[in-house]
Design an enzyme around this catalytic site. Structure first.
Site: not given
Lengths: 237, 210
Positions: A15-17
């Site tokens: 994920s980007h996060s």
């Protein structure tokens, strides 16, 4: 991980996060404790983005000890990073890894539960990718897989849900996992009981009757185990 | 006339300098139609590349060695889509340049491999308002210059000019790939930041060869 050997297919959640990846691991892990789940979220310094090194490290760990792995990614560049990692990976590693075209959270949960049952790479991948259509409002497609076989050798049963929340995520995962141990195909109110998502989609709560139909060499055992689990309220009553 | 490893190193350093100088411009372009991180991400990536070059104990033997260092560093440090896109471009370019020197045909092979990498990774075509709209004319212009008997420096100059024209031509386009595609019609009227950074990087290649 659990005291048992992890399932043959691991998941890498990109994920980007960082918190989103770790949250998805936590959520899927609750329902599939026997599966190696690895989070690769955020940049090296904890910002939003994807890290090639973090994804590469997670993939390497995922496929260790001869396992295969399915990668789930959220937005575009997470997919691009995952594909780049596989491009550069040893061909023997790349051959055992698939990037799923699937919704991140739903795909992770579906894939994890399928992997927990000991399924192979292609089946885990299919579970992830099928998760996308599960939430589109279509009828559970697996129900049709039983058509034509109803007249011969179907073992039936019925049981009433006792726990207040009914077939929510945790009990649905218990059912799907438990049934994976039997050589039988089981339907609950028409839904494929091997699929956590289909079970959850039934929306069955306390007091609802579950109609069980089972086929296969261990159909009766599977039905009995399911009835017993429901009767016990999944440990929630 | 050929280009050597020193050219490749100089290209990379000039690229880093150009990205640093245009960081705010790239951020602003990306803020208009994307998530606003292109300048920041690319600057972080090229800063890391320069640090790796500085740390090398000896100059690499082949041009491809330099480009591979760029590829792996950008992939690891950029964080956004530009990381795998430029990373794959430089990686493919590295495979096409496993030699100590490049003639004009070698320059064309480098650019074509880079373009192929971006297309494979991003699954974009021309006209979708992406960096492909700068790389494609650049690669074609270099090939045409090569056919006309140009030197490597002249081929790179032609590629840089074509990339600049290609970048400008993205302004009226509606994005159909990448984060800008979420804006639909509203993406028209803006220069694509990836096409702009491509222009800067190819300009740096031409300047290093001049």
């Amino acid at each position: 991980m659990s005291e048992r050997e992890p399932a043959p297919v691991a998941l890498v959640l990109v994920s980007h996060s960082r918190t989103l990846a770790e949250g998805a691991v936590e959520l899927a892990g609750q329902m599939a404790p026997g599966v190696l789940l690895l989070a690769a979220g955020g940049t090296e310094d904890g910002g939003l983005g994807t890290s090639f090194d973090a994804v590469e490290a997670a993939v390497t760990q995922a496929v260790a000890d001869g396992r295969s792995a399915v990668v789930l990614a959220d937005l575009g560049s997470a997919v691009l990073t995952a594909e780049s990692v596989l491009d550069l990976a040893d061909p023997d590693v790349a051959a055992r890894v698939r990037v799923a075209d699937a919704p991140f959270v739903e795909g992770a949960v579906a894939a994890a539960v399928t992997a927990h049952g000991g399924a192979d790479l292609e089946r885990v991948l299919a579970a992830a990718e099928h998760a996308g259509t599960m939430f589109g409002g279509d009828a559970p497609p697996a129900a049709s897989a039983f058509e034509g076989a109803v007249d011969d050798g179907v073992v039936r049963g019925a049981v009433v849900l006792r726990n207040p929340l009914g077939l929510h995520a945790r009990p649905a995962a218990i059912v799907a996992r438990m049934l994976a141990g039997f050589d039988a195909k089981v339907r609950v109110n028409g839904a494929n009981a091997a699929s956590v998502l289909e079970l959850m989609k039934l929306g069955a709560t306390e007091g609802a009757e579950l109609r069980i139909e089972a086929e296969g060499p261990q159909a009766a055992e599977a039905r009995d185990a399911l009835v017993a689990a429901v009767d016990e309220g999944f440990g929630e009553v | 006339m050929t280009l050597d490893v020193a050219w490749a190193v100089d290209w990379v350093r000039r690229s880093a300098q150009a990205v640093a100088e245009h960081r705010d411009e790239l951020v602003e372009l990306d803020r208009q139609i994307g998530d606003g991180d292109h300048g920041e991400n690319l600057n972080r990536g090229f800063t890391a590349v320069v640090a790796k070059l500085d740390a090398l104990e000896e100059t690499p033997a082949e041009i491809g060695d330099v480009l591979k260092l760029v590829a792996t560093t950008l992939m690891s440090t950029v964080g956004g889509a530009a990381g795998p896109l430029y990373g794959t471009a430089f990686l493919r370019a590295a495979k096409a340049t496993a030699v100590p020197e490049l003639d004009t045909k070698g320059v064309v092979a480098l650019l074509e491999a880079a373009l192929e990498g971006i297309v494979v990774r991003g699954k974009a075509r021309t006209g979708e308002k992406t960096m492909v709209d700068a790389w494609t004319p650049a690669s074609e212009a270099a090939a045409a210059a090569s056919d006309a008997g140009a030197s490597p420096a002249q081929a790179l100059e032609a590629a840089a000019q074509a990339a600049a024209d290609g970048a400008q031509a993205t302004i009226p386009l509606v994005a159909t790939k990448g984060r800008a595609s979420y804006l639909g019609e509203r993406s028209a009227g803006h220069l694509d930041p990836g096409a702009r950074s491509t222009e800067l990087i190819l300009q740096a290649a031409a300047q290093a060869a001049a």
